[in-house]
Scaffold this motif. Sequence first.
Motif, mmCIF file in Angstrom:
data_model
loop_
_atom_site.group_PDB
_atom_site.id
_atom_site.type_symbol
_atom_site.label_atom_id
_atom_site.label_comp_id
_atom_site.label_asym_id
_atom_site.label_seq_id
_atom_site.Cartn_x
_atom_site.Cartn_y
_atom_site.Cartn_z
ATOM 1 N N PRO A 135 60.738 48.222 -96.079
ATOM 2 C CA PRO A 135 61.130 49.208 -97.097
ATOM 3 C C PRO A 135 60.309 49.149 -98.387
ATOM 4 O O PRO A 135 60.014 50.182 -98.976
ATOM 5 C CB PRO A 135 62.599 48.890 -97.362
ATOM 6 C CG PRO A 135 63.073 48.264 -96.094
ATOM 7 C CD PRO A 135 61.896 47.501 -95.546
ATOM 8 N N ARG A 136 59.896 47.960 -98.810
ATOM 9 C CA ARG A 136 59.140 47.838 -100.071
ATOM 10 C C ARG A 136 57.769 48.510 -99.987
ATOM 11 O O ARG A 136 57.125 48.741 -101.010
ATOM 12 C CB ARG A 136 58.979 46.367 -100.454
ATOM 13 C CG ARG A 136 58.045 45.587 -99.559
ATOM 14 C CD ARG A 136 57.966 44.112 -99.943
ATOM 15 N NE ARG A 136 56.994 43.405 -99.146
ATOM 16 C CZ ARG A 136 57.170 43.023 -97.882
ATOM 17 N NH1 ARG A 136 58.317 43.282 -97.283
ATOM 18 N NH2 ARG A 136 56.223 42.383 -97.228
ATOM 19 N N LEU A 137 57.303 48.860 -98.777
ATOM 20 C CA LEU A 137 55.971 49.434 -98.606
ATOM 21 C C LEU A 137 55.975 50.927 -98.320
ATOM 22 O O LEU A 137 54.919 51.550 -98.291
ATOM 23 C CB LEU A 137 55.238 48.725 -97.457
ATOM 24 C CG LEU A 137 55.082 47.215 -97.584
ATOM 25 C CD1 LEU A 137 54.412 46.653 -96.348
ATOM 26 C CD2 LEU A 137 54.299 46.860 -98.834
ATOM 27 N N THR A 138 57.138 51.519 -98.120
ATOM 28 C CA THR A 138 57.168 52.897 -97.637
ATOM 29 C C THR A 138 56.653 53.907 -98.655
ATOM 30 O O THR A 138 56.154 54.948 -98.270
ATOM 31 C CB THR A 138 58.584 53.299 -97.187
ATOM 32 O OG1 THR A 138 59.488 53.081 -98.265
ATOM 33 C CG2 THR A 138 59.015 52.519 -95.964
ATOM 34 N N GLN A 193 54.266 53.152 -100.975
ATOM 35 C CA GLN A 193 52.985 52.680 -101.491
ATOM 36 C C GLN A 193 51.831 53.550 -100.972
ATOM 37 O O GLN A 193 51.887 54.041 -99.848
ATOM 38 C CB GLN A 193 52.745 51.221 -101.051
ATOM 39 C CG GLN A 193 53.783 50.244 -101.560
ATOM 40 C CD GLN A 193 53.666 50.002 -103.043
ATOM 41 O OE1 GLN A 193 52.581 50.053 -103.601
ATOM 42 N NE2 GLN A 193 54.785 49.754 -103.683
#
Length: 155
Positions: A10-13, A15
């Motif tokens: 989720p932290r990369l979606t 970016q």
Amino acid sequence: LPQLGPQLPPRLTQQPWHLLYSTGRDGFSLRTLYRSGARPDSPALLLIRDTEAQAFGAFSASAIRSSSGFYGTGETFLFSFCPELKVFRWTGRNDFFLKGDVNLLVVGGGSGRFGLWLDEDLHHGGSQPCETFNNETLSHQEEFCIQDLELWGLS
């Protein structure tokens, strides 16, 4: 990339992803891929199309690099678009995520089988079911010839 977005941590979606290496632009060389400029802590998305037009690859939460041993985390996964997207996540059975040297890049392993491997000139590769991801063979054949390969990373 749009189809893979929901599969990423989720932290990369949200970016921005950037093309770091492409065989069409940079030539066919594993050494050049390692020198592609990714930050060591930058996630990497490896996309491959073989000469039979099958698309597949791997995601790693850390940069793809040369190493003396296996590295990576349980966020690593293999995927195939053969014919629709299938994602093969870590089974927890071993931690053979990624290993690379000047001759070979390996993603996943166990019992002498590799989920994905690429040779030094990025012309040949292979895929077998492996313990790390309990994956299917990613291409139609266990050994394949690479038509295009791209490495994407975060800016």
